[in-house]
Scaffold this motif. Sequence first.
Motif, short mmCIF file in Angstrom:
data_model
loop_
_atom_site.label_atom_id
_atom_site.label_comp_id
_atom_site.label_asym_id
_atom_site.label_seq_id
_atom_site.Cartn_x
_atom_site.Cartn_y
_atom_site.Cartn_z
N MET A 44 0.81 -1.21 0.00
CA MET A 44 0.00 0.00 0.00
C MET A 44 0.85 1.26 0.00
SD MET A 44 -3.10 -0.81 -0.33
CE MET A 44 -3.87 0.76 0.07
N GLY A 45 2.07 1.16 0.51
CA GLY A 45 2.95 2.31 0.55
C GLY A 45 3.40 2.79 -0.82
N ILE A 46 3.16 1.97 -1.85
CA ILE A 46 3.53 2.33 -3.21
C ILE A 46 2.63 3.44 -3.75
CG2 ILE A 46 3.65 1.49 -5.61
CD1 ILE A 46 4.28 -1.28 -4.45
N PHE A 47 1.35 3.45 -3.29
CA PHE A 47 0.32 4.27 -3.92
C PHE A 47 -0.12 5.44 -3.06
CE2 PHE A 47 -0.34 -0.20 -5.13
CZ PHE A 47 -0.21 -0.12 -6.50
N SER A 48 -0.53 6.51 -3.74
CA SER A 48 -1.40 7.52 -3.16
C SER A 48 -2.56 7.69 -4.12
CB SER A 48 -0.68 8.86 -2.99
OG SER A 48 -0.07 8.95 -1.73
N VAL A 49 -3.77 7.80 -3.58
CA VAL A 49 -4.97 7.84 -4.42
C VAL A 49 -5.81 9.06 -4.06
CG1 VAL A 49 -6.90 6.51 -5.32
CG2 VAL A 49 -4.98 5.32 -4.25
N VAL A 50 -6.29 9.75 -5.08
CA VAL A 50 -7.30 10.79 -4.90
C VAL A 50 -8.58 10.27 -5.54
CG1 VAL A 50 -7.96 13.19 -5.28
CG2 VAL A 50 -5.54 12.59 -4.98
N PHE A 51 -9.51 9.82 -4.70
CA PHE A 51 -10.79 9.31 -5.19
C PHE A 51 -11.77 10.46 -5.42
CE2 PHE A 51 -9.32 5.34 -3.07
CZ PHE A 51 -9.44 4.49 -4.15
N GLN A 52 -12.85 10.15 -6.11
CA GLN A 52 -13.89 11.16 -6.36
C GLN A 52 -14.51 11.66 -5.05
OE1 GLN A 52 -16.84 10.09 -9.36
NE2 GLN A 52 -15.48 8.50 -10.12
N ASP A 130 5.33 6.13 -4.91
CA ASP A 130 5.91 5.78 -6.21
C ASP A 130 4.91 6.01 -7.34
OD1 ASP A 130 8.53 4.60 -5.36
OD2 ASP A 130 7.20 3.26 -4.26
N LEU A 131 3.63 5.91 -7.02
CA LEU A 131 2.59 5.99 -8.05
C LEU A 131 1.40 6.77 -7.53
CD1 LEU A 131 1.65 5.03 -10.88
CD2 LEU A 131 0.73 3.00 -9.77
N LEU A 132 0.99 7.82 -8.27
CA LEU A 132 -0.18 8.61 -7.94
C LEU A 132 -1.37 8.13 -8.78
CD1 LEU A 132 1.24 12.25 -7.86
CD2 LEU A 132 -0.02 11.17 -6.00
N LEU A 133 -2.50 7.93 -8.13
CA LEU A 133 -3.71 7.51 -8.83
C LEU A 133 -4.79 8.57 -8.66
CD1 LEU A 133 -3.86 3.79 -7.56
CD2 LEU A 133 -2.74 4.65 -9.62
#
Length: 214
Positions: A44-52, A130-133
């Motif tokens: 989970m530390g790989i991602f950051s997510v901005v959801f709707q 590492d990855l922005l979503l």
Amino acid sequence: AIVGENGSGKTTFIKLLCRLYDPQEGQILLNGIDIRKYRYDDYMGIFSVVFQDFQLICQPLGNNVAGSMEYDRDRAKKALIDAGFADRLAAMEKGLDTMLYKNLSEDGVEVSGGEAQKIAIARALCIQPDLLLFDEPTSALDPELVGEVLNTIRDLAKEGFTMVVVTHEIPFSREVADWVVFMADGRVVEEGKPRDVLVNPQQPRTREFLKRYI
């Protein structure tokens, strides 16, 4: 960029990637290894997510960005600047200590939809992923604010951030994306460089979609 009609599976794809859902069949592989074999917190530390449907809370700005009562102020400030919030931050007398909203404080500051979206982006940047979503980052915004947020994402791309953006903004995808995936009915119908998928698509389903959204 991931594009497609509503209900085509774009958000589900993001949630599967983030292990909010586990696949009922098939596998998702990272470096050839099933993601379920990785330690959950490490993965989970790989991602950051901005959801709707993100939420800001009635707490100081810095705490909203860091998601913590104790945090690195320099990192939080840099995240806000990278997210395009620099001018608004400079205008706040209390800076990172500015209370958001008036529910708990008469001195609380109201923020616009576009400003809230930038704070949410700063929150995603603050953990240095590492990855922005991004899941439809402009879907809830008034038209005049859409350009602001897209410009922020465009600037992040120029700075070298690796991002996956679910969006209906076809001109933006043509300009910014390195690779485009078109989805329909929970499946990948077509993928390739923007000029191939969004300018000269090979699949009839993709052509029909573009006629409606351009």
